[in-house]
Design an enzyme around this catalytic site. Sequence first.
Site, short mmCIF file in Angstrom:
data_model
loop_
_atom_site.label_atom_id
_atom_site.label_comp_id
_atom_site.label_asym_id
_atom_site.label_seq_id
_atom_site.Cartn_x
_atom_site.Cartn_y
_atom_site.Cartn_z
N GLU A 309 0.82 -1.21 0.00
CA GLU A 309 0.00 0.00 0.00
C GLU A 309 0.86 1.27 0.00
OE1 GLU A 309 -2.69 -0.64 3.38
OE2 GLU A 309 -4.07 -1.68 2.03
N ARG A 342 5.82 -8.09 7.97
CA ARG A 342 4.44 -8.40 7.58
C ARG A 342 4.34 -8.96 6.16
NH1 ARG A 342 0.63 -4.04 7.67
NH2 ARG A 342 -0.97 -5.06 8.87
N LYS A 378 -1.71 -11.91 8.14
CA LYS A 378 -3.09 -11.63 8.55
C LYS A 378 -3.89 -12.93 8.50
CE LYS A 378 -3.53 -6.75 7.42
NZ LYS A 378 -4.29 -5.68 6.74
N ASP A 383 -8.10 -9.14 3.83
CA ASP A 383 -7.86 -8.04 4.77
C ASP A 383 -8.91 -7.98 5.88
OD1 ASP A 383 -6.92 -5.80 5.95
OD2 ASP A 383 -7.36 -4.43 4.32
N GLU A 411 -12.38 -2.79 12.04
CA GLU A 411 -12.47 -1.93 10.86
C GLU A 411 -13.61 -2.32 9.93
OE1 GLU A 411 -8.79 -1.99 8.73
OE2 GLU A 411 -9.56 -0.80 7.06
N HIS A 539 -15.31 -7.68 1.05
CA HIS A 539 -14.84 -6.40 0.54
C HIS A 539 -15.91 -5.66 -0.26
CE1 HIS A 539 -11.96 -3.38 -0.71
NE2 HIS A 539 -10.99 -3.99 -0.06
C1 BDP Z 1 -6.04 -2.17 6.00
C2 BDP Z 1 -6.34 -0.82 6.57
C3 BDP Z 1 -5.18 0.12 6.47
C4 BDP Z 1 -3.93 -0.54 7.04
C5 BDP Z 1 -3.70 -1.86 6.33
C6 BDP Z 1 -2.54 -2.65 6.91
O1 BDP Z 1 -7.45 -0.28 5.89
O2 BDP Z 1 -5.50 1.30 7.16
O3 BDP Z 1 -2.82 0.28 6.91
O4 BDP Z 1 -4.83 -2.67 6.46
O5 BDP Z 1 -2.81 -3.61 7.60
O6 BDP Z 1 -7.03 -3.04 6.48
O7 BDP Z 1 -1.39 -2.34 6.67
#
Ligand code: BDP
Length: 723
Positions: A309, A342, A378, A383, A411, A539
């Site tokens: 990201e 990660r 994760k 996510d 979230e 999602h």
């Molecule tokens: C997503 C979130 C974001 C986090 C990302 C992460 O929306 O804000 O930075 O995961 O885990 O779920 O790095």
Amino acid sequence: MKRNLLALCLLLLICSQTYGESGYRLWLRYDKVKDPALLENYQRMVTQLVFPGKSAVLNAAKQELKLGLKGLLGQDLNAAAVSPTLSGALLVGTPASAKAIAALPLASKLKALGKEGFLIQSVQVKGKATTVIAANSDVGVLYGVFKYLQLLQTGKPLSNLNISSAPKIQLRMLNHWDNLDRSVERGYAGLSLWDWKTLPDVSNPRYRDYARANASLGINGTALTNVNANAKILTKEYLVKAAALADVFRSYGIKVYLTARFSAPIEVGGLKTADPLDPAVRQWWKDKTTELYKYIPDFGGFLVKANSEGQPGPQNYGRNHADGANMLADAVAPHGGIVMWRAFVYDNKVPEDRAKQAYSEFKPLDGTFRKNVIVQVKNGPIDFQPREPFSPLFGAMPKTPQMMEFQITMEYLGQSTHLSYLGTYFKEVLDADTYSKGKGSTVARIVDGSLDKHSISAMAGVANIGLDSNWCGNIFNQANWYVYGRLAWDHDLQAETIADEWLKMTFTSDSGFVAPVTQMMMASRENVVNYMTPLGLHHIMSEGTHYGPGPWVNSAERPDWNSTYYHRADSAGIGFDRTSKGTNAVAQYAAPVREMFEQVEKTPEAYLLWFHHLPWTYKMKSGNTLWNELVDRYYFGVSAVQLTRHTWAGLEPHVDAQRFKAITALLERQEQEAKWYRDGCVLYFQTFSKMPIPAGYEKPAHELAAYMNPNFIPMPPLPAILQ
Ligand code: BDP
């Protein structure tokens, strides 16, 4: 004068109640035991405190025990005795801190408990009935003390005790996504606890209460800063602040970790590159780490989000994740630190199903990481969705220790307004069988290191904690912090047992309350799945905030942030074909999991649309068409929330007014919002299925366009008088 005094007393009483019932005390309330017979029995069983030893951790344990006994039993015991002289003594310590413990025949039992375990046992010392709380280390004693207090808080008998407990996972972490300006990424409980402005000079008492709460669960590590990291945390200015926090946490057995921004050598080091193979970069990290350990001698290590990201990482220099992780691992190794790297990586420039990308990038690197690197995965391949199958990375890298990353802050599950007890979610993932080494290769056994015999093991939970007076924004979200910690200690515990425990400690032991609320909690996460993402959908939330329905989202900055990428609804059907005829994501799972997900009849319906694109008329196990089943689930989710509200409304006599009202208001809101998710999704999917909402269901209150309006606010209907 007298009247003034009375008024003052009244005011103080009101203030203390307001504060006390805000939820601030979490599950460590220590209110006096209500049942007179039980209280009397406890008082008889606890007459003397024998707790020698003076280390910071033992002092914290002693303070906690005294606080608890004073509150629960009204007994103010001093801890001066060195050996039990009364029947009903409580003897606490390690063989090193307490001679009377060294003299007991506990050696073999203690040996089995390792560094952090403890035992609580009823014994006789010189003819005196004694309860011993013993461990090999001071922190083990602290954990034992919390367990002992829990027995009192939950009304358990104190006779014939024979408890021993040791954590199955070594590093039990909270990850705070807290920024240096005190905002919290995906935080729904107020600003960050860490007051970077007044640190290190001011030590807010809340830091200690935070540490107490964590220690009561056995959480022994905290990563203070956001994974979307700011390199400034590594400057002297901030290191002294982090060190002040570490000083408070140390007495509670908690180590501090920091997130390392990969480009820090450029941003705060003045170098031209952050290439992990560049000698100057490597030296910079070594020097920085040495400096860091001067401030925090027991620093735990780095947590890193890289090439994900938009975060910088080794791939910016043509290197891979192992090159990056190993560089940092070499820097912390001489100090005993570790690197949590990660695996949450995906890139919209890679033309591959997002669900496959972490596996594709990491699996080939198995065996190339240093010994002090652990890969943080994760729970699912996308996510933190309300439901995901377990990540196929678990079990796919046997030569590399892998840790779990759960998200406690919800979230995608209604944040701090919806009741969703995550105990059932965490268990579902931990108990899932990967079959990576045949039957019984559960995710839990990969994470605790036992399956592949790793020497480090860890679990992380993304914290839901902030400055709100109740810490978590919603009292019920405290249960998610609680259950996370308890499962990190022992993943074999049952979600229901933990809910029961939490309820008794947080509210009351009255069975008229505990039984129905346990059921409410146990059902709550499935309810959320039903009204948000049933049958394996995922999602499809609103963009950016991730709050509210958004199956129509189709113009996000990146295609893999669009809901349409995931649900693939069209006139023929709905769902993401991840079988061999589609993206073949199923191939990342070991047999027979792979075959189960490949074949539609074998795929559990909970994951159906995660793996298959199916016609609207597809026949479900219930005999329903897929469309009708989907609608049923959405409506069922809402009715279940209505039922929850109803149950809660009947529990007023058991709960103080402040918490009762707060929860009532949130449940009402949850119901409105559940309808919002339901109606938005059903109406949107109906534009493809062209099938009716089955008879008998209430009609959505608005047209689809209203739900698609980003300014839509789900509100309860106004009372007639205001309409
Ligand atoms: C997503 C979130 C974001 C986090 C990302 C992460 O929306 O804000 O930075 O995961 O885990 O779920 O790095």
